[in-house]
Write a protein that holds these residues in place. Structure first.
Motif, PDB file in Angstrom:
ATOM      1  N   SER A  81      33.789   9.338  40.994  1.00 30.98           N
ATOM      2  CA  SER A  81      32.430   9.779  41.315  1.00 30.98           C
ATOM      3  C   SER A  81      32.030  10.980  40.465  1.00 30.98           C
ATOM      4  O   SER A  81      30.901  11.058  39.965  1.00 30.98           O
ATOM      5  N   GLY A  82      32.964  11.922  40.332  1.00 30.91           N
ATOM      6  CA  GLY A  82      32.688  13.101  39.510  1.00 30.91           C
ATOM      7  C   GLY A  82      32.402  12.726  38.062  1.00 30.91           C
ATOM      8  O   GLY A  82      31.477  13.259  37.434  1.00 30.91           O
ATOM      9  N   ILE A  83      33.197  11.788  37.518  1.00 32.40           N
ATOM     10  CA  ILE A  83      33.000  11.343  36.132  1.00 32.40           C
ATOM     11  C   ILE A  83      31.660  10.641  35.969  1.00 32.40           C
ATOM     12  O   ILE A  83      30.928  10.863  34.992  1.00 32.40           O
ATOM     13  N   LEU A  84      31.291   9.791  36.939  1.00 29.18           N
ATOM     14  CA  LEU A  84      30.026   9.058  36.866  1.00 29.18           C
ATOM     15  C   LEU A  84      28.825   9.988  37.028  1.00 29.18           C
ATOM     16  O   LEU A  84      27.806   9.827  36.343  1.00 29.18           O
ATOM     17  N   MET A  85      28.927  10.972  37.915  1.00 25.67           N
ATOM     18  CA  MET A  85      27.852  11.955  38.058  1.00 25.67           C
ATOM     19  C   MET A  85      27.651  12.721  36.757  1.00 25.67           C
ATOM     20  O   MET A  85      26.522  12.961  36.310  1.00 25.67           O
ATOM     21  N   PHE A  86      28.776  13.083  36.122  1.00 28.55           N
ATOM     22  CA  PHE A  86      28.725  13.803  34.852  1.00 28.55           C
ATOM     23  C   PHE A  86      28.071  12.939  33.770  1.00 28.55           C
ATOM     24  O   PHE A  86      27.201  13.401  33.030  1.00 28.55           O
ATOM     25  N   ALA A  87      28.475  11.661  33.682  1.00 35.04           N
ATOM     26  CA  ALA A  87      27.946  10.763  32.653  1.00 35.04           C
ATOM     27  C   ALA A  87      26.450  10.534  32.830  1.00 35.04           C
ATOM     28  O   ALA A  87      25.676  10.612  31.853  1.00 35.04           O
ATOM     29  N   TYR A  88      26.028  10.262  34.047  1.00 34.20           N
ATOM     30  CA  TYR A  88      24.602  10.022  34.307  1.00 34.20           C
ATOM     31  C   TYR A  88      23.777  11.289  34.086  1.00 34.20           C
ATOM     32  O   TYR A  88      22.653  11.238  33.563  1.00 34.20           O
ATOM     33  N   GLY A  89      24.335  12.444  34.492  1.00 38.83           N
ATOM     34  CA  GLY A  89      23.628  13.709  34.290  1.00 38.83           C
ATOM     35  C   GLY A  89      23.484  14.045  32.819  1.00 38.83           C
ATOM     36  O   GLY A  89      22.415  14.476  32.367  1.00 38.83           O
ATOM     37  N   ASN A  90      24.555  13.847  32.050  1.00 37.74           N
ATOM     38  CA  ASN A  90      24.503  14.110  30.610  1.00 37.74           C
ATOM     39  C   ASN A  90      23.501  13.194  29.909  1.00 37.74           C
ATOM     40  O   ASN A  90      22.757  13.632  29.027  1.00 37.74           O
ATOM     41  N   PHE A  91      23.503  11.924  30.292  1.00 32.27           N
ATOM     42  CA  PHE A  91      22.547  10.976  29.709  1.00 32.27           C
ATOM     43  C   PHE A  91      21.115  11.472  29.911  1.00 32.27           C
ATOM     44  O   PHE A  91      20.285  11.429  28.997  1.00 32.27           O
ATOM     45  N   ALA A  92      20.825  11.949  31.121  1.00 35.48           N
ATOM     46  CA  ALA A  92      19.476  12.429  31.430  1.00 35.48           C
ATOM     47  C   ALA A  92      19.103  13.668  30.617  1.00 35.48           C
ATOM     48  O   ALA A  92      17.992  13.757  30.082  1.00 35.48           O
ATOM     49  N   LEU A  93      20.028  14.618  30.511  1.00 40.09           N
ATOM     50  CA  LEU A  93      19.730  15.861  29.800  1.00 40.09           C
ATOM     51  C   LEU A  93      19.605  15.654  28.290  1.00 40.09           C
ATOM     52  O   LEU A  93      18.781  16.284  27.631  1.00 40.09           O
ATOM     53  N   ILE A  94      20.424  14.753  27.742  1.00 43.82           N
ATOM     54  CA  ILE A  94      20.426  14.530  26.285  1.00 43.82           C
ATOM     55  C   ILE A  94      19.241  13.668  25.845  1.00 43.82           C
ATOM     56  O   ILE A  94      18.610  13.938  24.825  1.00 43.82           O
ATOM     57  N   THR A  95      18.922  12.631  26.623  1.00 44.50           N
ATOM     58  CA  THR A  95      17.855  11.707  26.211  1.00 44.50           C
ATOM     59  C   THR A  95      16.505  12.021  26.851  1.00 44.50           C
ATOM     60  O   THR A  95      15.462  11.580  26.357  1.00 44.50           O
TER      61      THR A  95
ATOM     62  N   ALA B 242      23.868   4.783  44.610  1.00 41.88           N
ATOM     63  CA  ALA B 242      22.659   5.594  44.749  1.00 41.88           C
ATOM     64  C   ALA B 242      22.876   7.018  44.239  1.00 41.88           C
ATOM     65  O   ALA B 242      21.970   7.638  43.672  1.00 41.88           O
ATOM     66  N   THR B 243      24.079   7.535  44.423  1.00 40.76           N
ATOM     67  CA  THR B 243      24.400   8.894  43.982  1.00 40.76           C
ATOM     68  C   THR B 243      24.232   9.045  42.475  1.00 40.76           C
ATOM     69  O   THR B 243      23.649  10.016  41.989  1.00 40.76           O
ATOM     70  N   PHE B 244      24.734   8.062  41.722  1.00 42.84           N
ATOM     71  CA  PHE B 244      24.709   8.159  40.259  1.00 42.84           C
ATOM     72  C   PHE B 244      23.332   7.813  39.699  1.00 42.84           C
ATOM     73  O   PHE B 244      22.840   8.478  38.791  1.00 42.84           O
ATOM     74  N   LEU B 245      22.708   6.775  40.250  1.00 42.49           N
ATOM     75  CA  LEU B 245      21.403   6.347  39.765  1.00 42.49           C
ATOM     76  C   LEU B 245      20.340   7.413  39.995  1.00 42.49           C
ATOM     77  O   LEU B 245      19.417   7.571  39.187  1.00 42.49           O
ATOM     78  N   SER B 246      20.451   8.128  41.106  1.00 42.14           N
ATOM     79  CA  SER B 246      19.448   9.143  41.428  1.00 42.14           C
ATOM     80  C   SER B 246      19.685  10.464  40.696  1.00 42.14           C
ATOM     81  O   SER B 246      18.771  11.289  40.595  1.00 42.14           O
ATOM     82  N   ARG B 247      20.878  10.657  40.177  1.00 40.05           N
ATOM     83  CA  ARG B 247      21.200  11.958  39.579  1.00 40.05           C
ATOM     84  C   ARG B 247      20.259  12.365  38.438  1.00 40.05           C
ATOM     85  O   ARG B 247      19.802  13.516  38.399  1.00 40.05           O
ATOM     86  N   PRO B 248      19.928  11.462  37.492  1.00 43.49           N
ATOM     87  CA  PRO B 248      18.990  11.872  36.438  1.00 43.49           C
ATOM     88  C   PRO B 248      17.653  12.382  36.973  1.00 43.49           C
ATOM     89  O   PRO B 248      17.105  13.367  36.456  1.00 43.49           O
ATOM     90  N   LEU B 249      17.126  11.744  38.014  1.00 41.58           N
ATOM     91  CA  LEU B 249      15.852  12.187  38.580  1.00 41.58           C
ATOM     92  C   LEU B 249      15.991  13.550  39.245  1.00 41.58           C
ATOM     93  O   LEU B 249      15.107  14.403  39.133  1.00 41.58           O
ATOM     94  N   PHE B 250      17.108  13.768  39.932  1.00 42.81           N
ATOM     95  CA  PHE B 250      17.302  15.053  40.589  1.00 42.81           C
ATOM     96  C   PHE B 250      17.604  16.162  39.574  1.00 42.81           C
ATOM     97  O   PHE B 250      17.226  17.319  39.776  1.00 42.81           O
ATOM     98  N   VAL B 251      18.290  15.803  38.493  1.00 49.09           N
ATOM     99  CA  VAL B 251      18.542  16.768  37.417  1.00 49.09           C
ATOM    100  C   VAL B 251      17.213  17.204  36.791  1.00 49.09           C
ATOM    101  O   VAL B 251      16.982  18.385  36.537  1.00 49.09           O
TER     102      VAL B 251
END
Length: 424
Positions: free
Chosen positions: A62-76, A221-230
Protein backbone atom coordinates in the motif's frame (compact mmCIF):
# COMPACT_ATOMS: atom_id res chain seq x y z
CA UNK A 1 5.53 28.18 35.28
CA UNK A 2 8.25 26.95 32.92
CA UNK A 3 6.94 23.39 33.23
CA UNK A 4 3.43 24.54 32.31
CA UNK A 5 4.77 26.51 29.36
CA UNK A 6 6.85 23.52 28.22
CA UNK A 7 3.85 21.20 28.49
CA UNK A 8 1.73 23.65 26.51
CA UNK A 9 4.49 23.99 23.93
CA UNK A 10 4.79 20.18 23.61
CA UNK A 11 1.02 19.81 23.26
CA UNK A 12 0.94 22.54 20.61
CA UNK A 13 3.69 20.73 18.67
CA UNK A 14 1.76 17.43 18.82
CA UNK A 15 -1.42 19.14 17.61
CA UNK A 16 0.53 20.88 14.83
CA UNK A 17 1.99 17.53 13.68
CA UNK A 18 -1.47 15.91 13.65
CA UNK A 19 -3.09 18.81 11.80
CA UNK A 20 -0.14 18.97 9.40
CA UNK A 21 -0.74 15.41 8.21
CA UNK A 22 -1.19 15.34 4.45
CA UNK A 23 -3.34 13.33 2.01
CA UNK A 24 -2.25 10.18 3.85
CA UNK A 25 -5.03 10.90 6.34
CA UNK A 26 -7.50 9.96 3.61
CA UNK A 27 -5.60 6.70 3.08
CA UNK A 28 -6.12 5.92 6.76
CA UNK A 29 -9.76 6.99 6.51
CA UNK A 30 -10.35 4.66 3.55
CA UNK A 31 -8.36 1.81 5.04
CA UNK A 32 -9.11 1.72 8.76
CA UNK A 33 -12.86 1.94 8.86
CA UNK A 34 -15.29 -0.48 10.35
CA UNK A 35 -14.32 -2.85 7.52
CA UNK A 36 -10.78 -3.06 8.79
CA UNK A 37 -11.86 -3.07 12.43
CA UNK A 38 -14.34 -5.88 11.75
CA UNK A 39 -11.84 -7.95 9.76
CA UNK A 40 -9.10 -7.50 12.38
CA UNK A 41 -11.40 -8.35 15.30
CA UNK A 42 -12.91 -11.41 13.62
CA UNK A 43 -9.44 -12.60 12.57
CA UNK A 44 -7.97 -11.99 16.03
CA UNK A 45 -10.83 -13.82 17.74
CA UNK A 46 -10.71 -16.80 15.33
CA UNK A 47 -7.04 -17.17 14.39
CA UNK A 48 -5.08 -15.23 17.02
CA UNK A 49 -2.21 -13.36 15.24
CA UNK A 50 -1.87 -15.90 12.38
CA UNK A 51 -2.78 -13.35 9.69
CA UNK A 52 -0.36 -10.64 10.80
CA UNK A 53 1.85 -11.44 7.78
CA UNK A 54 -1.02 -10.62 5.42
CA UNK A 55 -1.44 -7.26 7.12
CA UNK A 56 2.31 -6.54 6.92
CA UNK A 57 2.52 -7.31 3.18
CA UNK A 58 -0.65 -5.37 2.44
CA UNK A 59 0.64 -2.27 4.24
CA UNK A 60 4.07 -2.54 2.57
CA UNK A 61 2.50 -2.72 -0.90
CA UNK A 62 0.00 0.00 0.00
CA UNK A 63 2.82 2.38 0.88
CA UNK A 64 4.56 1.68 -2.45
CA UNK A 65 1.33 2.17 -4.43
CA UNK A 66 0.48 5.41 -2.61
CA UNK A 67 3.98 6.66 -3.39
CA UNK A 68 3.73 5.66 -7.08
CA UNK A 69 0.31 7.25 -7.60
CA UNK A 70 1.33 10.39 -5.70
CA UNK A 71 4.54 10.78 -7.70
CA UNK A 72 2.66 10.31 -10.98
CA UNK A 73 0.30 13.13 -10.00
CA UNK A 74 3.04 15.55 -8.93
CA UNK A 75 5.29 14.89 -11.95
CA UNK A 76 2.62 14.89 -14.68
CA UNK A 77 -0.03 17.10 -13.08
CA UNK A 78 -2.59 14.44 -14.02
CA UNK A 79 -4.87 12.20 -11.98
CA UNK A 80 -5.10 8.40 -12.17
CA UNK A 81 -8.10 7.54 -14.36
CA UNK A 82 -7.62 10.60 -16.54
CA UNK A 83 -4.04 9.42 -17.07
CA UNK A 84 -5.24 5.90 -17.92
CA UNK A 85 -7.72 7.29 -20.46
CA UNK A 86 -5.16 9.63 -22.00
CA UNK A 87 -2.06 7.41 -22.19
CA UNK A 88 -3.18 3.76 -22.33
CA UNK A 89 -4.45 2.02 -25.45
CA UNK A 90 -7.42 0.48 -23.64
CA UNK A 91 -7.50 3.25 -21.04
CA UNK A 92 -11.15 4.25 -21.53
CA UNK A 93 -12.47 0.72 -21.02
CA UNK A 94 -10.05 0.18 -18.13
CA UNK A 95 -11.17 3.41 -16.46
CA UNK A 96 -14.87 2.58 -16.73
CA UNK A 97 -14.30 -0.97 -15.44
CA UNK A 98 -12.34 0.37 -12.46
CA UNK A 99 -15.03 2.97 -11.66
CA UNK A 100 -17.74 0.29 -11.64
CA UNK A 101 -15.66 -2.20 -9.63
CA UNK A 102 -14.43 0.24 -6.99
CA UNK A 103 -17.81 1.95 -6.58
CA UNK A 104 -19.55 -1.42 -6.15
CA UNK A 105 -17.08 -2.45 -3.46
CA UNK A 106 -17.10 0.89 -1.62
CA UNK A 107 -20.89 1.27 -1.66
CA UNK A 108 -21.28 -2.26 -0.31
CA UNK A 109 -18.75 -1.35 2.34
CA UNK A 110 -20.73 1.81 3.11
CA UNK A 111 -23.78 -0.33 3.96
CA UNK A 112 -21.73 -2.28 6.48
CA UNK A 113 -20.06 0.83 7.89
CA UNK A 114 -23.36 2.61 8.49
CA UNK A 115 -24.92 -0.55 9.93
CA UNK A 116 -22.08 -1.16 12.36
CA UNK A 117 -21.83 2.51 13.39
CA UNK A 118 -25.60 2.67 14.02
CA UNK A 119 -25.48 -0.58 16.01
CA UNK A 120 -22.57 0.73 18.09
CA UNK A 121 -24.52 3.89 18.97
CA UNK A 122 -27.54 1.73 19.81
CA UNK A 123 -25.44 -0.45 22.15
CA UNK A 124 -24.05 2.66 23.87
CA UNK A 125 -27.60 4.00 24.37
CA UNK A 126 -28.89 0.59 25.50
CA UNK A 127 -26.21 0.41 28.20
CA UNK A 128 -27.82 3.47 29.78
CA UNK A 129 -31.46 3.08 28.65
CA UNK A 130 -32.31 -0.63 28.89
CA UNK A 131 -35.86 -0.02 27.66
CA UNK A 132 -34.48 0.56 24.16
CA UNK A 133 -33.71 -3.16 23.79
CA UNK A 134 -37.26 -3.75 22.64
CA UNK A 135 -36.90 -1.15 19.88
CA UNK A 136 -33.53 -2.18 18.42
CA UNK A 137 -34.55 -2.14 14.74
CA UNK A 138 -36.29 1.25 14.95
CA UNK A 139 -33.45 2.86 16.95
CA UNK A 140 -30.74 1.53 14.61
CA UNK A 141 -32.63 2.68 11.50
CA UNK A 142 -33.33 6.18 12.84
CA UNK A 143 -29.70 6.48 13.95
CA UNK A 144 -28.49 5.41 10.50
CA UNK A 145 -30.73 7.99 8.80
CA UNK A 146 -29.49 10.77 11.10
CA UNK A 147 -25.81 9.84 10.58
CA UNK A 148 -26.01 9.65 6.79
CA UNK A 149 -28.08 12.87 6.60
CA UNK A 150 -25.53 14.79 8.69
CA UNK A 151 -22.64 13.53 6.55
CA UNK A 152 -24.48 14.37 3.33
CA UNK A 153 -25.11 17.93 4.52
CA UNK A 154 -21.44 18.24 5.51
CA UNK A 155 -20.44 17.05 2.02
CA UNK A 156 -22.53 19.81 0.43
CA UNK A 157 -20.71 22.58 2.28
CA UNK A 158 -17.22 21.12 2.58
CA UNK A 159 -13.98 21.48 0.67
CA UNK A 160 -10.81 19.37 0.74
CA UNK A 161 -9.32 21.09 3.79
CA UNK A 162 -12.59 20.70 5.70
CA UNK A 163 -12.82 16.95 4.95
CA UNK A 164 -9.16 16.55 5.93
CA UNK A 165 -9.64 18.19 9.34
CA UNK A 166 -12.73 16.08 10.10
CA UNK A 167 -10.82 12.91 9.22
CA UNK A 168 -7.82 13.97 11.33
CA UNK A 169 -10.09 14.22 14.38
CA UNK A 170 -11.78 10.85 13.84
CA UNK A 171 -8.56 8.99 12.98
CA UNK A 172 -6.74 10.44 16.00
CA UNK A 173 -9.57 9.46 18.37
CA UNK A 174 -9.69 6.00 16.82
CA UNK A 175 -5.95 5.41 17.16
CA UNK A 176 -5.81 6.61 20.76
CA UNK A 177 -8.86 4.52 21.73
CA UNK A 178 -7.42 1.28 20.38
CA UNK A 179 -3.95 1.97 21.81
CA UNK A 180 -5.56 2.50 25.22
CA UNK A 181 -7.49 -0.76 24.77
CA UNK A 182 -4.20 -2.61 24.24
CA UNK A 183 -3.18 -1.80 27.82
CA UNK A 184 -6.02 -4.00 29.06
CA UNK A 185 -5.33 -7.09 26.93
CA UNK A 186 -2.37 -8.32 24.85
CA UNK A 187 -1.59 -11.47 22.86
CA UNK A 188 1.42 -13.62 23.78
CA UNK A 189 4.66 -12.23 22.23
CA UNK A 190 5.40 -15.67 20.70
CA UNK A 191 2.06 -15.57 18.87
CA UNK A 192 2.96 -12.19 17.38
CA UNK A 193 6.23 -13.64 16.04
CA UNK A 194 4.42 -16.71 14.64
CA UNK A 195 1.99 -14.36 12.91
CA UNK A 196 4.82 -13.23 10.61
CA UNK A 197 5.09 -16.75 9.10
CA UNK A 198 2.91 -16.98 5.95
CA UNK A 199 0.04 -19.45 6.49
CA UNK A 200 -3.64 -19.49 5.53
CA UNK A 201 -5.86 -21.07 8.21
CA UNK A 202 -7.32 -24.28 6.71
CA UNK A 203 -10.74 -23.79 8.26
CA UNK A 204 -14.10 -22.45 7.01
CA UNK A 205 -13.79 -18.68 6.60
CA UNK A 206 -9.98 -18.64 6.50
CA UNK A 207 -9.71 -17.75 2.80
CA UNK A 208 -12.50 -15.20 3.17
CA UNK A 209 -10.67 -13.33 5.93
CA UNK A 210 -7.38 -13.28 4.01
CA UNK A 211 -9.17 -11.73 1.02
CA UNK A 212 -11.04 -9.31 3.31
CA UNK A 213 -7.73 -8.28 4.90
CA UNK A 214 -6.25 -7.34 1.55
CA UNK A 215 -9.50 -5.80 0.32
CA UNK A 216 -9.59 -3.41 3.24
CA UNK A 217 -5.83 -2.71 3.58
CA UNK A 218 -4.88 -2.54 -0.11
CA UNK A 219 -8.01 -0.64 -1.09
CA UNK A 220 -8.00 0.45 -4.74
CA UNK A 221 -9.89 3.59 -3.75
CA UNK A 222 -6.93 4.67 -1.61
CA UNK A 223 -4.51 4.72 -4.55
CA UNK A 224 -6.89 6.01 -7.22
CA UNK A 225 -7.98 8.93 -5.05
CA UNK A 226 -4.47 9.90 -3.97
CA UNK A 227 -3.66 12.09 -7.02
CA UNK A 228 -6.83 14.12 -6.48
CA UNK A 229 -6.13 14.56 -2.78
CA UNK A 230 -2.49 15.44 -3.49
CA UNK A 231 -3.71 18.13 -5.89
CA UNK A 232 -6.35 19.21 -3.38
CA UNK A 233 -3.60 19.68 -0.82
CA UNK A 234 -1.94 22.12 -3.22
CA UNK A 235 1.24 20.06 -3.58
CA UNK A 236 3.40 20.42 -6.70
CA UNK A 237 6.53 18.76 -8.08
CA UNK A 238 8.46 20.59 -5.35
CA UNK A 239 6.72 18.41 -2.76
CA UNK A 240 8.01 15.03 -4.04
CA UNK A 241 9.96 14.36 -0.83
CA UNK A 242 7.00 15.38 1.34
CA UNK A 243 4.74 13.08 -0.71
CA UNK A 244 7.17 10.19 -0.12
CA UNK A 245 7.21 10.75 3.65
CA UNK A 246 3.42 11.06 3.72
CA UNK A 247 3.04 7.69 1.94
CA UNK A 248 5.45 5.95 4.32
CA UNK A 249 3.83 7.49 7.40
CA UNK A 250 0.33 6.47 6.26
CA UNK A 251 1.41 2.87 5.57
CA UNK A 252 3.12 2.57 8.98
CA UNK A 253 0.12 4.00 10.85
CA UNK A 254 -2.26 1.67 9.01
CA UNK A 255 -0.13 -1.33 10.04
CA UNK A 256 0.27 -0.20 13.66
CA UNK A 257 -3.41 0.66 14.28
CA UNK A 258 -4.73 -2.43 12.44
CA UNK A 259 -2.22 -4.67 14.25
CA UNK A 260 -3.27 -3.24 17.61
CA UNK A 261 -6.94 -3.97 16.86
CA UNK A 262 -6.11 -7.57 15.95
CA UNK A 263 -3.96 -7.92 19.06
CA UNK A 264 -6.73 -6.61 21.33
CA UNK A 265 -9.21 -9.13 19.86
CA UNK A 266 -6.68 -11.97 20.12
CA UNK A 267 -5.82 -11.14 23.73
CA UNK A 268 -9.43 -10.75 24.85
CA UNK A 269 -11.29 -13.38 22.82
CA UNK A 270 -9.05 -16.01 21.19
CA UNK A 271 -7.63 -17.35 24.45
CA UNK A 272 -11.18 -17.54 25.84
CA UNK A 273 -12.42 -19.49 22.80
CA UNK A 274 -14.90 -16.76 21.83
CA UNK A 275 -15.71 -15.57 18.29
CA UNK A 276 -17.32 -12.43 16.87
CA UNK A 277 -20.57 -12.85 14.93
CA UNK A 278 -22.45 -9.64 15.73
CA UNK A 279 -21.68 -6.04 16.71
CA UNK A 280 -22.25 -6.56 20.44
CA UNK A 281 -19.54 -9.25 20.37
CA UNK A 282 -17.06 -6.57 19.25
CA UNK A 283 -18.06 -4.41 22.18
CA UNK A 284 -17.65 -7.31 24.58
CA UNK A 285 -14.06 -7.82 23.42
CA UNK A 286 -12.75 -6.10 26.54
CA UNK A 287 -15.56 -6.40 29.09
CA UNK A 288 -14.44 -9.71 30.70
CA UNK A 289 -11.06 -8.29 31.63
CA UNK A 290 -11.60 -4.56 31.96
CA UNK A 291 -15.26 -3.86 32.64
CA UNK A 292 -17.74 -1.40 31.15
CA UNK A 293 -15.27 1.51 30.98
CA UNK A 294 -13.03 -0.42 28.61
CA UNK A 295 -16.07 -1.38 26.53
CA UNK A 296 -16.90 2.32 26.17
CA UNK A 297 -13.33 3.10 25.05
CA UNK A 298 -13.45 0.31 22.49
CA UNK A 299 -16.88 1.39 21.26
CA UNK A 300 -15.57 4.93 20.87
CA UNK A 301 -12.63 3.71 18.76
CA UNK A 302 -14.83 1.53 16.56
CA UNK A 303 -17.33 4.35 16.09
CA UNK A 304 -14.54 6.78 15.15
CA UNK A 305 -13.30 4.20 12.64
CA UNK A 306 -16.75 3.98 11.10
CA UNK A 307 -17.31 7.72 10.92
CA UNK A 308 -13.83 8.27 9.46
CA UNK A 309 -14.77 5.92 6.59
CA UNK A 310 -18.15 7.40 5.69
CA UNK A 311 -16.67 10.57 4.17
CA UNK A 312 -14.22 8.76 1.83
CA UNK A 313 -16.81 6.14 0.82
CA UNK A 314 -19.38 8.80 -0.07
CA UNK A 315 -16.73 10.71 -2.02
CA UNK A 316 -15.38 7.78 -4.04
CA UNK A 317 -17.91 7.56 -6.92
CA UNK A 318 -18.05 11.30 -7.79
CA UNK A 319 -14.30 11.48 -7.25
CA UNK A 320 -13.54 8.67 -9.72
CA UNK A 321 -16.03 9.96 -12.31
CA UNK A 322 -14.59 13.48 -12.06
CA UNK A 323 -11.10 11.98 -12.30
CA UNK A 324 -12.05 10.12 -15.49
CA UNK A 325 -13.75 13.17 -17.04
CA UNK A 326 -11.31 15.96 -16.31
CA UNK A 327 -9.07 15.21 -13.33
CA UNK A 328 -10.84 17.88 -11.24
CA UNK A 329 -13.35 17.29 -8.44
CA UNK A 330 -16.02 19.98 -8.07
CA UNK A 331 -17.86 19.43 -4.78
CA UNK A 332 -20.38 22.15 -5.64
CA UNK A 333 -21.54 20.56 -8.91
CA UNK A 334 -24.97 19.03 -9.48
CA UNK A 335 -23.30 15.77 -10.49
CA UNK A 336 -21.51 15.59 -7.13
CA UNK A 337 -24.74 16.17 -5.16
CA UNK A 338 -26.76 13.59 -7.10
CA UNK A 339 -24.15 10.83 -6.93
CA UNK A 340 -23.47 11.32 -3.20
CA UNK A 341 -27.24 11.33 -2.55
CA UNK A 342 -27.56 7.97 -4.36
CA UNK A 343 -24.64 6.68 -2.24
CA UNK A 344 -26.51 7.74 0.91
CA UNK A 345 -29.61 5.79 -0.19
CA UNK A 346 -27.48 2.70 -0.93
CA UNK A 347 -25.89 3.00 2.54
CA UNK A 348 -29.33 2.73 4.15
CA UNK A 349 -30.18 -0.61 2.46
CA UNK A 350 -28.49 -2.67 5.20
CA UNK A 351 -30.17 -0.92 8.17
CA UNK A 352 -33.58 -0.86 6.39
CA UNK A 353 -33.57 -4.63 5.87
CA UNK A 354 -31.99 -5.30 9.26
CA UNK A 355 -29.07 -7.19 7.69
CA UNK A 356 -26.15 -8.40 9.82
CA UNK A 357 -23.57 -5.61 9.26
CA UNK A 358 -20.67 -7.90 10.22
CA UNK A 359 -21.37 -10.25 7.28
CA UNK A 360 -21.98 -7.34 4.88
CA UNK A 361 -18.69 -5.76 5.88
CA UNK A 362 -16.57 -8.90 5.44
CA UNK A 363 -18.15 -9.69 2.04
CA UNK A 364 -17.70 -6.11 0.79
CA UNK A 365 -13.97 -6.22 1.57
CA UNK A 366 -13.63 -9.45 -0.46
CA UNK A 367 -15.24 -7.82 -3.50
CA UNK A 368 -12.67 -5.01 -3.29
CA UNK A 369 -9.77 -7.30 -4.24
CA UNK A 370 -11.01 -8.18 -7.73
CA UNK A 371 -10.32 -4.78 -9.32
CA UNK A 372 -6.98 -4.37 -7.52
CA UNK A 373 -4.76 -6.09 -10.17
CA UNK A 374 -6.07 -3.68 -12.85
CA UNK A 375 -5.35 -0.66 -10.64
CA UNK A 376 -1.76 -1.86 -10.04
CA UNK A 377 -1.13 -2.82 -13.68
CA UNK A 378 -2.27 0.61 -14.88
CA UNK A 379 0.16 2.54 -12.68
CA UNK A 380 3.05 0.17 -13.53
CA UNK A 381 2.63 1.02 -17.21
CA UNK A 382 2.29 4.76 -16.58
CA UNK A 383 5.25 5.27 -14.23
CA UNK A 384 7.54 3.32 -16.57
CA UNK A 385 6.56 5.30 -19.67
CA UNK A 386 9.27 7.76 -20.73
CA UNK A 387 6.67 9.68 -22.72
CA UNK A 388 4.57 10.20 -19.59
CA UNK A 389 7.23 10.63 -16.90
CA UNK A 390 9.75 12.47 -19.11
CA UNK A 391 13.12 12.84 -17.37
CA UNK A 392 11.91 11.24 -14.14
CA UNK A 393 12.72 7.52 -13.89
CA UNK A 394 10.99 5.13 -11.52
CA UNK A 395 13.54 3.44 -9.25
CA UNK A 396 14.34 -0.28 -9.21
CA UNK A 397 13.06 -0.76 -5.64
CA UNK A 398 9.71 0.86 -6.48
CA UNK A 399 9.36 -1.29 -9.61
CA UNK A 400 10.16 -4.48 -7.68
CA UNK A 401 7.55 -3.45 -5.12
CA UNK A 402 4.95 -2.70 -7.80
CA UNK A 403 5.42 -6.03 -9.60
CA UNK A 404 5.45 -7.90 -6.28
CA UNK A 405 2.21 -6.15 -5.30
CA UNK A 406 0.68 -7.14 -8.67
CA UNK A 407 1.59 -10.79 -8.08
CA UNK A 408 0.26 -10.60 -4.52
CA UNK A 409 -3.01 -9.01 -5.73
CA UNK A 410 -3.51 -11.72 -8.36
CA UNK A 411 -2.96 -14.50 -5.81
CA UNK A 412 -5.36 -12.86 -3.34
CA UNK A 413 -7.98 -12.30 -6.07
CA UNK A 414 -7.87 -16.02 -6.90
CA UNK A 415 -8.11 -16.77 -3.18
CA UNK A 416 -11.12 -14.41 -3.01
CA UNK A 417 -12.89 -16.33 -5.82
CA UNK A 418 -12.37 -19.60 -3.92
CA UNK A 419 -13.65 -17.94 -0.72
CA UNK A 420 -16.85 -16.72 -2.39
CA UNK A 421 -17.43 -20.15 -3.99
CA UNK A 422 -17.18 -21.73 -0.53
CA UNK A 423 -19.49 -19.08 0.98
CA UNK A 424 -22.27 -19.31 -1.61
Amino acid sequence: MDATANNRSFLQKVIAIILGFGPGIFAIGYTIGTGSVTSMIVAGSKFNMELLWVLLLSCLFSGILMFAYGNFALITGETALFGFKKHLKFGKALGILIIIGVTFGQWNSLMGILGISSNIIFEILALNFTGLRGYEYETVLITAIVIILVFYLLLLVGKYTFFEKILVIFVTLMGLSFMLSLFFVQPLPLDVVKGMIPTIPDVPGGKMLVAAFVGTTMASATFLSRPLFVKGKGWTIKNLDQQKKDSITAAILIFVISGIIMAVAAGALFYEGKEVTKVLDMANTLEPVAGRWAVTIFFFGALSAGLSSIFPCLLIAPLLIADYQSGELDTSSKQFRIITFIACLVALIGPVFGANPIEIQILSQVFNVFVLPLVILGIIILVNSKKVMKEYKTGLFVNIGLFASLLFACVISYNGILALMEYF
